[in-house]
Write a protein that holds these residues in place. Structure first.
Motif, short mmCIF file in Angstrom:
data_model
loop_
_atom_site.label_atom_id
_atom_site.label_comp_id
_atom_site.label_asym_id
_atom_site.label_seq_id
_atom_site.Cartn_x
_atom_site.Cartn_y
_atom_site.Cartn_z
N LYS A 19 68.58 23.78 -81.41
CA LYS A 19 69.08 22.40 -81.38
C LYS A 19 69.51 21.91 -82.76
O LYS A 19 70.61 21.40 -82.93
CB LYS A 19 67.99 21.44 -80.85
CG LYS A 19 67.53 21.72 -79.44
CD LYS A 19 66.35 20.83 -79.05
CE LYS A 19 65.07 21.19 -79.79
NZ LYS A 19 64.49 22.49 -79.49
N SER A 20 68.61 22.08 -83.75
CA SER A 20 68.92 21.55 -85.08
C SER A 20 70.08 22.30 -85.71
O SER A 20 70.92 21.71 -86.39
CB SER A 20 67.69 21.62 -85.98
OG SER A 20 66.65 20.83 -85.45
N SER A 21 70.16 23.61 -85.48
CA SER A 21 71.26 24.39 -86.05
C SER A 21 72.59 23.95 -85.46
O SER A 21 73.58 23.81 -86.18
CB SER A 21 71.05 25.89 -85.78
OG SER A 21 69.80 26.30 -86.26
N LEU A 41 69.13 17.23 -90.90
CA LEU A 41 68.35 16.71 -89.79
C LEU A 41 66.85 16.88 -89.99
O LEU A 41 66.09 15.96 -89.81
CB LEU A 41 68.81 17.41 -88.51
CG LEU A 41 70.30 17.16 -88.26
CD1 LEU A 41 70.98 18.36 -87.69
CD2 LEU A 41 70.48 15.93 -87.40
N ASP A 42 66.44 18.10 -90.36
CA ASP A 42 65.01 18.33 -90.61
C ASP A 42 64.72 18.02 -92.08
O ASP A 42 64.60 18.90 -92.91
CB ASP A 42 64.62 19.77 -90.28
CG ASP A 42 64.68 20.05 -88.78
OD1 ASP A 42 64.65 19.08 -88.00
OD2 ASP A 42 64.76 21.22 -88.41
N THR A 43 64.59 16.72 -92.39
CA THR A 43 64.49 16.33 -93.80
C THR A 43 63.06 16.03 -94.24
O THR A 43 62.79 15.94 -95.43
CB THR A 43 65.34 15.08 -94.08
OG1 THR A 43 64.96 14.10 -93.12
CG2 THR A 43 66.81 15.37 -93.96
N ILE A 52 59.96 23.26 -88.11
CA ILE A 52 60.12 22.67 -86.79
C ILE A 52 60.61 21.23 -86.94
O ILE A 52 60.46 20.63 -87.99
CB ILE A 52 58.79 22.63 -85.98
CG1 ILE A 52 57.68 21.96 -86.79
CG2 ILE A 52 58.39 24.03 -85.56
CD1 ILE A 52 56.46 21.58 -85.97
N THR A 53 61.21 20.71 -85.88
CA THR A 53 61.62 19.31 -85.86
C THR A 53 60.47 18.50 -85.26
O THR A 53 59.94 18.89 -84.23
CB THR A 53 62.88 19.15 -84.98
OG1 THR A 53 63.86 20.08 -85.43
CG2 THR A 53 63.42 17.75 -85.04
N VAL A 54 60.07 17.42 -85.92
CA VAL A 54 59.04 16.57 -85.33
C VAL A 54 59.58 15.18 -85.01
O VAL A 54 58.99 14.45 -84.21
CB VAL A 54 57.75 16.47 -86.20
CG1 VAL A 54 57.21 17.85 -86.52
CG2 VAL A 54 57.96 15.68 -87.46
N VAL A 71 71.79 12.84 -81.02
CA VAL A 71 70.37 12.76 -81.35
C VAL A 71 69.78 14.16 -81.25
O VAL A 71 69.80 14.78 -80.18
CB VAL A 71 69.61 11.81 -80.40
CG1 VAL A 71 68.15 11.67 -80.84
CG2 VAL A 71 70.27 10.45 -80.35
N ASP A 72 69.32 14.69 -82.38
CA ASP A 72 68.64 15.99 -82.38
C ASP A 72 67.17 15.70 -82.09
O ASP A 72 66.57 14.83 -82.72
CB ASP A 72 68.80 16.66 -83.75
CG ASP A 72 68.03 17.99 -83.82
OD1 ASP A 72 67.89 18.65 -82.78
OD2 ASP A 72 67.58 18.34 -84.92
N THR A 73 66.59 16.41 -81.12
CA THR A 73 65.22 16.11 -80.71
C THR A 73 64.28 17.27 -81.04
O THR A 73 64.72 18.39 -81.22
CB THR A 73 65.17 15.86 -79.18
OG1 THR A 73 65.58 17.05 -78.52
CG2 THR A 73 66.04 14.70 -78.77
N PRO A 74 62.96 16.99 -81.10
CA PRO A 74 62.02 18.09 -81.26
C PRO A 74 61.84 18.86 -79.95
O PRO A 74 62.20 18.35 -78.89
CB PRO A 74 60.70 17.40 -81.65
CG PRO A 74 60.95 15.93 -81.57
CD PRO A 74 62.30 15.69 -81.02
MG MG Z 1 64.91 21.47 -84.39
#
Ligand code: MG
Ligand code: GDP
Length: 600
Positions: A19-21, A41-43, A52-54, A71-74
């Motif tokens: 997702k984040s990529s 996004l993962d800042t 990981i995305t939280v 919207v990028d989600t975890p």
């Molecule tokens: Mg992610």
């Protein structure tokens, strides 16, 4: 830009499905970020260090005549609330499935969340560049599963964030989510608070979706949950994801708003911003129900108020956390009782407190929300293990939270998965094999899920099984649970007590005592560690005395003349002490608290 040319969508998937990529690639393609820049996004520190995305992140981009909000989600189960909250503010969602991994448990649960929020889905295979990728098979499986409305496998997008394959087709596909209805910009202002965070200089910064009317700078507004307090909008703008100031946000836009709100408990997610008392917008998601609670305390020397302020400020950015004052405990003083959705959620919160608020806080071992039914039928929540009934008390019934767990496993690993689940489960609900995959459904005590179930399942099935938990716990009668107490020099330390299954309790008590022996620093006197059930001692360990004097090393005093070095050593010792909590006369560090938690 007309409201009919604005669309907001989220990217949802199982953890690590890309997702984040993909989000980063889309932002590069629309020129929001430079190619090759580190993730926009993962800042958060915690996201970078754990990969990981939280937090869901919002970014608006221009696409031809369109304003598209992504919207990028975890993906991890513990952050499912973040996904549901994001979906509530979107017109549609892109469901990604790793073309090499196929459908996994969280794929099913995020798709179900989208369905229950009434959010339409389009599907895509990610990582199609991998040699092991089989997008055709995954597309067929997706259509057969009924997860997406469109059942033509040819219309499942084929993407690679690595090579860029298919990425330009994503935005044209999501434009179909745009609502065709007439513009609502002439109506009175209504904007939904989608997310909030605390900023040291500006106070609360809210992410809002404007539903009706226009949100403008200098406008007088109210939050409908507390209409008596009028505020003035100081700044609004789009998020790209970097803030881009604009003078107004018309209906259809997602952006940020700053209104000088200092009391962060006010800027609550789900609230409605308006100019006057109008009908509030539906929040669109259920408030999170904590699955476990941890008592948190300031370390020695720190102030409760400072800790509470830091916890409130971080909680503003984490709508799934609940915070309550806890009655002072004899051994620990004043603390807070903080509710989380899982152990990872708690651990991430703890790290963020340290990274973002410089707050070192002691967390006690978490407790799932047990309930007691007294013989007069009154039900009480167990807020601390002080309330736990005595071993021989037959008058009180203990209720434990149980959850439904869905496990998706290749049929060849079914035996291993069942062997892992069966001893922990209360009962099996379903076992359905379709071709090469099997779906297992169990009812499990929540305590047995948070106790490392997903890791154990992954180990037993070489990572092939995936797990999804329905996070709303129910309560059922618990049998054979006992409280294990830990005593230091004869005094029971309430913060170290834990609950275990009777057949497990003796081993866990012994392990906890042994583990504490290695985690409690030596003192100038002997410390005796005991594990007990009721009055019965299960284990006894002693920590021999040791005079820890940093100024002597191997019996020799450190260089008499070197004052700065001595100062540094003393300073270091003080720092170490700061993170400790002295109970009775024994100093415990966070390690000691975790040592008990991590006993398997
Ligand atoms: Mg992610
Ligand atoms: P998320 O958890 O869904 O946000 O997944 P990430 O975007 O963080 O990606 C998880 C892992 O998959 C990372 O190691 C990425 O480098 C890798 N990855 C993401 N997209 C692709 C892709 O298109 N091709 C390949 N080969 N790897 C990818």
């Amino acid at each position: 830009i007309p409201q009919s040319r604005m669309v907001s969508f989220s990217i949802i998937a199982h953890v690590d499905h890309g997702k984040s990529s993909l989000s980063q690639r889309l932002l590069e393609l629309q020129g929001n970020v430079a190619t090759g820049e580190e993730s926009a996004l993962d800042t958060l520190e915690v996201e970078k260090s754990r990969g990981i995305t939280v937090k869901a992140v919002t970014a608006s981009m221009m696409y031809g005549e369109w304003l598209v909000n992504l919207v990028d989600t975890p993906g991890h189960v513990d952050f499912a609330h973040e996904v549901r909250r994001s979906l509530a503010a979107c017109d549609g969602a892109l469901l990604l499935v790793d073309a090499a991994q196929g459908i996994e448990a969280q794929t099913l649960s995020v798709a179900a969340a989208a369905r229950s929020a009434g959010v339409p889905l389009i599907a895509a295979c990610s990582k199609c560049d991998l040699v092991t990728a089989d997008p055709d098979a995954v597309a067929l499986a997706l259509c057969a599963s009924g997860l997406v409305e469109d059942d033509d496998p040819d219309r499942v997008l084929r993407l690679s964030a690595k090579t860029g394959l298919g990425v330009p087709e994503v935005l044209p596909a999501v434009l179909g989510f745009a609502k065709q209805e007439a513009s609502s910009r002439s109506l009175p202002l209504r904007a939904r608070v989608v997310d909030s965070r605390y900023d040291a200089k500006r106070g609360a910064v809210c992410v809002v979706r404007v539903v009706d009317g226009v949100l403008r700078e200098n406008q007088k507004i109210i939050f409908l949950s507390r209409p008596e307090e009028a505020l003035s909008v100081q700044e609004v703008g789009l998020l790209t994801p970097a803030p881009l100031r604009s003078s107004s946000l018309p209906a259809g836009c997602v952006g940020y708003a700053i209104c000088g709100l200092r009391d962060v408990r006010r800027a609550l997610v789900g609230d409605t911003v308006a100019e006057s008392a109008v009908e509030p917008l539906e929040a669109g998601f259920q408030p999170a129900i904590p699955a476990l609670y941890a008592s948190v305390f300031p370390p020695d020397g720190a102030l409760f108020d400072d800790m509470a302020r830091a916890v409130d400020r971080l909680a503003l950015n984490d709508a799934a956390v609940t915070v309550e004052r806890e009655p002072p405990r004899p051994s620990l003083g004043s603390g807070l009782r903080v509710g989380f959705l899982g152990v990872l959620h708690m651990d991430v919160f703890r790290q963020r407190l340290r990274d973002e608020f410089d707050a070192d806080v002691l967390f006690c071992a978490p407790l799932v929300p047990y309930r007691l039914v007294k013989n007069d039928a009154t039900v009480v929540d167990v807020k601390s293990l002080d309330d736990w009934p005595a071993v021989d008390d037959d008058e009180v019934e203990i209720l434990e939270p149980v959850v439904d767990v869905d496990v998706l496993v290749p049929t060849s690993f079914l035996g291993a998965a069942v062997q892992t689940l069966e001893p922990r489960a209360k009962r099996q609900l379903a076992l359905e094999t379709t071709g090469e995959t099997t779906v297992l459904k169990y009812v499990l005590p929540w305590a047995r899920v948070v106790d490392g179930l997903s890791e154990e399942l992954a180990n037993a099935t070489r990572g092939y099984a995936s797990l999804a938990v329905d996070h709303a716990p129910r309560f059922e009668t618990a049998r054979g649970l006992v409280k294990v107490d830990i005593a230091l020099n004869g005094t029971t330390v309430d913060a170290l007590s834990f609950v275990a299954a009777r057949d497990d309790a003796v081993k866990k008590g012994r392990d906890a005592a042994a583990s504490l022996k290695t985690h409690v620093p030596r003192h100038q006197f002997e410390v005796v560690v005991q594990a007990k059930i009721g009055g019965k001692v299960l284990a006894r360990d002693r920590i021999p005395p040791f005079r820890k004097d940093v100024l002597t090393k191997g019996g020799k005093t450190v260089g008499g003349g070197d004052v700065t070095r001595k100062k540094k050593l003393l300073e270091k010792q003080k720092q170490g002490k700061k993170r400790q909590k002295t109970i009775g006369n024994v100093a415990l560090s966070q390690d000691a608290f975790w040592a008990v938690l991590n006993v398997k």
